[in-house]
Design a protein around this motif. Sequence first.
Motif, PDB file in Angstrom:
ATOM      1  N   CYS A 134      50.347  44.319  -3.823  1.00  0.00           N
ATOM      2  CA  CYS A 134      51.450  44.411  -2.880  1.00  0.00           C
ATOM      3  C   CYS A 134      52.651  43.650  -3.432  1.00  0.00           C
ATOM      4  O   CYS A 134      52.548  42.482  -3.782  1.00  0.00           O
ATOM      5  CB  CYS A 134      51.048  43.838  -1.528  1.00  0.00           C
ATOM      6  N   MET A 150      50.479  36.855   3.488  1.00  0.00           N
ATOM      7  CA  MET A 150      49.970  38.223   3.672  1.00  0.00           C
ATOM      8  C   MET A 150      48.534  38.157   4.157  1.00  0.00           C
ATOM      9  O   MET A 150      47.760  37.297   3.737  1.00  0.00           O
ATOM     10  CB  MET A 150      50.071  39.013   2.374  1.00  0.00           C
ATOM     11  N   ASP A 151      48.207  39.066   5.051  1.00  0.00           N
ATOM     12  CA  ASP A 151      46.815  39.217   5.452  1.00  0.00           C
ATOM     13  C   ASP A 151      46.527  40.703   5.621  1.00  0.00           C
ATOM     14  O   ASP A 151      47.391  41.534   5.368  1.00  0.00           O
ATOM     15  CB  ASP A 151      46.511  38.420   6.731  1.00  0.00           C
ATOM     16  N   HIS A 202      51.966  32.965  -0.273  1.00  0.00           N
ATOM     17  CA  HIS A 202      52.572  33.142  -1.583  1.00  0.00           C
ATOM     18  C   HIS A 202      52.759  31.780  -2.245  1.00  0.00           C
ATOM     19  O   HIS A 202      53.266  30.843  -1.634  1.00  0.00           O
ATOM     20  CB  HIS A 202      53.915  33.861  -1.463  1.00  0.00           C
ATOM     21  N   PHE A 207      52.434  39.861  -4.552  1.00  0.00           N
ATOM     22  CA  PHE A 207      51.210  39.229  -4.049  1.00  0.00           C
ATOM     23  C   PHE A 207      50.021  39.628  -4.923  1.00  0.00           C
ATOM     24  O   PHE A 207      48.925  39.850  -4.426  1.00  0.00           O
ATOM     25  CB  PHE A 207      50.981  39.625  -2.591  1.00  0.00           C
ATOM     26  N   PRO A 259      47.785  46.143   4.671  1.00  0.00           N
ATOM     27  CA  PRO A 259      48.388  44.829   4.430  1.00  0.00           C
ATOM     28  C   PRO A 259      49.452  44.511   5.475  1.00  0.00           C
ATOM     29  O   PRO A 259      50.117  45.416   5.995  1.00  0.00           O
ATOM     30  CB  PRO A 259      49.020  44.983   3.047  1.00  0.00           C
ATOM     31  N   ARG A 260      49.588  43.248   5.753  1.00  0.00           N
ATOM     32  CA  ARG A 260      50.609  42.800   6.695  1.00  0.00           C
ATOM     33  C   ARG A 260      51.294  41.567   6.115  1.00  0.00           C
ATOM     34  O   ARG A 260      50.642  40.608   5.719  1.00  0.00           O
ATOM     35  CB  ARG A 260      49.990  42.487   8.054  1.00  0.00           C
ATOM     36  N   LEU A 261      52.609  41.640   6.072  1.00  0.00           N
ATOM     37  CA  LEU A 261      53.410  40.534   5.537  1.00  0.00           C
ATOM     38  C   LEU A 261      53.942  39.679   6.681  1.00  0.00           C
ATOM     39  O   LEU A 261      54.417  40.200   7.688  1.00  0.00           O
ATOM     40  CB  LEU A 261      54.577  41.098   4.722  1.00  0.00           C
ATOM     41  N   HIS A 262      53.837  38.383   6.495  1.00  0.00           N
ATOM     42  CA  HIS A 262      54.382  37.430   7.470  1.00  0.00           C
ATOM     43  C   HIS A 262      55.520  36.664   6.812  1.00  0.00           C
ATOM     44  O   HIS A 262      55.371  36.172   5.690  1.00  0.00           O
ATOM     45  CB  HIS A 262      53.320  36.426   7.915  1.00  0.00           C
ATOM     46  N   ARG A 283      56.774  39.968  11.186  1.00  0.00           N
ATOM     47  CA  ARG A 283      55.621  40.570  10.518  1.00  0.00           C
ATOM     48  C   ARG A 283      55.948  42.012  10.158  1.00  0.00           C
ATOM     49  O   ARG A 283      56.648  42.701  10.888  1.00  0.00           O
ATOM     50  CB  ARG A 283      54.398  40.544  11.424  1.00  0.00           C
ATOM     51  N   THR A 291      53.907  45.476   8.685  1.00  0.00           N
ATOM     52  CA  THR A 291      52.684  46.111   8.196  1.00  0.00           C
ATOM     53  C   THR A 291      53.049  47.283   7.298  1.00  0.00           C
ATOM     54  O   THR A 291      54.119  47.867   7.416  1.00  0.00           O
ATOM     55  CB  THR A 291      51.809  46.609   9.352  1.00  0.00           C
TER      56      THR A 291
END
Length: 347
Positions: free
Chosen positions: A89, A106-107, A140, A157, A183-186, A203, A205
């Motif tokens: 990602c 990221m989760d 990160h 990532f 994937p989901r970015l915060h 967030r 996605t």
Amino acid sequence: MFLHEERPYCDYSFPLNPQQSTYSSFPPEWKDAVLRSQCRDAAKVEAQGEICAQQTRVSLQGRELWDTFRGIGTEMIITKAGRRMFPACKVSVTGLNPKTKYVLMMDMVPFDDSKYKWNKDRWETNGVTEPHLPNRFFIHPDSPALGERWMQYPVSFHKLKLTNNTLNTNGLVILHSMHKYQPRLHILQTPDPCGPHSRGYLRFTFPEAAFIAVTAYQNPQITKLKIDNNPFAKGFRDHGLNGKRQRERPVQNSRKQPAESSHETGPRSPTAAKAFDAGDGADLTVSSSEDACASASRAEGGAGPNPFISAFMRRCAADTACGVEEWAEGIKLLSSQDTLPATPYAR
DNA sequence: TCGCCTAACACATTTGAATAGC
DNA sequence: AGCTATTCAAATGTGTTAGGCG
């Protein structure tokens, strides 16, 4: 060295109104996943803070490669020790405050309610999903950093690792095999002692990067695509005959026979190759594909519905003396804990 | 028997320390 | 002395494969 793509961003223009539909531009098959994500994320909305005062935009890099994988059915290997994602990602971020520090994490979140199984030549649903495991965030390594740094180059990532080992304490992202994730970015704004309302949280996605977690590749086409595009797997190119075992034993009757199909789909796709070559360290430009439309969904601004993040941000809000470094360190500590609170969307 | 998982393996890339040259 | 370029070994990341397990 990362270079910005020259093609126009596949902009996800994230409206400040969290209720506004953001999935209308997605392919139809993503709509459910995006909607579910938003429903889950709609748990509550707190002060959005400075991070939302601007139009924060995020775009997934290497879209063409992702699209190639998605067309086949992306699979990601998960191992006990942790396995990197390929493609990794990598996102471009704009609209941040250049002089404010942010933490990027990221989760992975469940794509749907189904468990999957590979049936001869395609994926089929196979019952309902197992309860989602407590969130593990990959922070990160450059976090926290100024907005200008995050916006300077695409944020990769690639060091994020996936595992099926629920006992791991190494900060790996824990997934269930045969489940589909996205994937989901915060983006968390670090606390500013001078501004009590300046802690923002966004967030994003990426449904187009959804994948099925597997312990061994099921689809030979995915295996071939990975081999053709991942430099670490170069040794398996040329019909896989580079390998000593393959040379010694040329005939193998196995379901995993990527070499057999190595020419079925033709040589390495120029677009996929280009997308890959534009990856880490390569100074190439990825041309825009025709269907490279918006794909990420924006979760609501404000404090996270995830109790882990909410609790953490409340803690920071209560402790205005909490410095940026302590704040980031706190995140790292929390994310490495074994027992995190269950997510509100755990099933 | 089947589906899934694990560990060992060979091969390629990446990383970083040591060294040489300017 | 300090900087840059080169070399090389170790570390790391890959998919493959055989065998274990339920």
